[in-house]
Design an enzyme around this catalytic site. Structure first.
Site, PDB file in Angstrom:
ATOM      1  N   GLY A   1      34.717 -18.598 -35.267  1.00  0.00           N
ATOM      2  CA  GLY A   1      34.280 -17.791 -36.464  1.00  0.00           C
ATOM      3  C   GLY A   1      33.603 -16.422 -36.117  1.00  0.00           C
ATOM      4  N   CYS A   2      32.846 -15.690 -36.821  1.00  0.00           N
ATOM      5  CA  CYS A   2      32.445 -14.497 -36.788  1.00  0.00           C
ATOM      6  C   CYS A   2      31.198 -14.332 -35.659  1.00  0.00           C
ATOM      7  CB  CYS A   2      31.758 -14.096 -38.056  1.00  0.00           C
ATOM      8  SG  CYS A   2      32.833 -13.845 -39.379  1.00  0.00           S
ATOM      9  N   ASN A   3      30.845 -15.488 -35.297  1.00  0.00           N
ATOM     10  CA  ASN A   3      29.905 -15.378 -34.299  1.00  0.00           C
ATOM     11  C   ASN A   3      30.298 -15.504 -32.986  1.00  0.00           C
ATOM     12  OD1 ASN A   3      30.327 -18.028 -34.333  1.00  0.00           O
ATOM     13  ND2 ASN A   3      28.320 -18.845 -35.167  1.00  0.00           N
TER      14      ASN A   3
END
Length: 364
Positions: free
Chosen positions: A151-153
């Site tokens: 995901g975004c991390n």
């Protein structure tokens, strides 16, 4: 003395060369849409959903939407069609971002020795790393790794692997590329949960070049990392299979901004502790453009000014949330501004599924 994974002593005999971020490159699909254009294109009339789009602090996003008949909304796509679009668009923008990065670095495709490809908007086997080696004609001896589904991390999770490889191979060029075709993960069902996701994410790719050693000293060194996985929040951001629609659907809990904000101080302070730094010592904050509420929560909990997060909010306004590569778009804006000076410290920060917060400490 730095104590992070980029600079720990090796069996007590020597200190590996510090890795430096020497260049960055970004790429986008050719077409962008304002939020109102998207609402009209998909014929969304529900005032609640229209309000979510228009109050998102996002002006426009670049999206690779399927072609539509004149006067008709884009057609619904099967999971297989979405996967194929993720592949084709991802290869195009990923290769463009890598070429742009190498141009800024003054390097050639033949110089690349390691490729890390990051994506969370589709599942491919083989992954983008192998496909890009073939697409760009990189050496078949190039080492590679794929980071999928984080995901975004994920951009900072992957950067940790890339800087680790670079430290063990001084002078060799490593590339990381984040490729997110978020439009290939959209579900249009008229419901509010999917509408929130559909209002937020955009398509884009970003690449960074990493080289370890004194020859890269004009670029920022990556000194350290700190991570936090927040207990009890595994379901806060996740893909789930929707039997009704026969597609994967991304679920985003409404309390995510406040949960992340409540845990960010501890993570940042831990990043600083071994380096005897305070938040006031940080000249540059490069933060993931997770959404208006996320950015506001981080700003309040860390005591940052709107000016310090200007690049983060600028990326959100012009591109939306680009998932794993968002922070690199902000980093590019910082470099284009030309404000970093020798001796400055900076923080890279991402947050995403886990729920997790990832940070890295830079020094110019």
């Amino acid at each position: 003395m730095t104590t992070g994974p980029a600079a720990r002593e090796d069996t007590g005999k020597r200190t590996p060369a510090l890795p430096h971020i020497t260049a960055v490159g970004t790429a986008l699909p050719p077409v962008s849409y304002t939020q109102r254009e998207l609402l009209d294109l998909f014929r969304i009339t529900d005032p609640r959903i229209r309000s979510v789009f228009t109050n998102s602090a996002i002006d426009r996003r670049y999206l690779d939407l399927p072609p539509a008949e004149p006067g008709c909304p884009p057609p619904a796509e099967t999971q297989g069609e979405l996967r194929n679009r993720h592949l084709s668009t991802g290869l195009d923008i990923g290769a463009d971002a890598m070429r742009a990065c190498l141009k800024q670095a003054g390097a050639q495709l033949s110089d690349v020795r390691y490729v890390c490809a990051v994506t969370s908007t589709g599942l491919l086997t083989p992954g983008f790393s192998a496909l890009l080696i073939g697409e760009l004609g990189l050496s078949d001896r190039c080492s590679r790794i794929d980071v999928v589904g984080m995901g975004c991390n994920a951009g900072l999770n992957a950067l940790s692997a890339v800087t680790g490889w670079a430290s063990g191979h001084p002078g060799e060029l490593a590339l990381m590329v984040c490729i997110e075709v978020c439009s290939a993960a959209y579900v249009i069902d008229g419901g509010m949960p999917n509408a929130v996701v559909n209002s937020l994410f955009g398509d884009g790719a970003a690449a960074v070049a990493v080289v370890a050693g004194p020859g890269a000293g004009n670029s920022p060194a990556v000194l350290d990392y700190a991570s936090s996985t927040i207990p009890g929040t595994a379901d806060a951001m996740r893909f789930a299979w929707d039997d009704r629609l026969g597609k994967l659907s991304f679920l985003l809990a409404p309390d995510v901004p406040y949960v992340v904000g409540a845990h960010v101080e501890e993570t940042v302070d831990r990043l600083f502790s071994a380096h005897r730094l305070r938040r006031a010592d940080i000249a540059h904050w490069v933060v993931h453009s997770g959404g208006k509420k996320v950015i506001d929560s981080l700003r309040v909990n860390l005591g940052l000014t709107r000016h310090e997060l200007r690049h983060t909010t600028g990326v959100l306004r012009e591109h939306g949330n680009l998932s794993s590569g968002s922070f690199l778009f902000s980093y590019q804006r910082l470099l284009d501004e030309g404000t970093p000076r020798p001796g400055d410290h900076g923080v890279l920060m991402t947050m995403g599924p886990g729920a997790a917060i990832e940070t890295a400490l830079l020094r110019w």
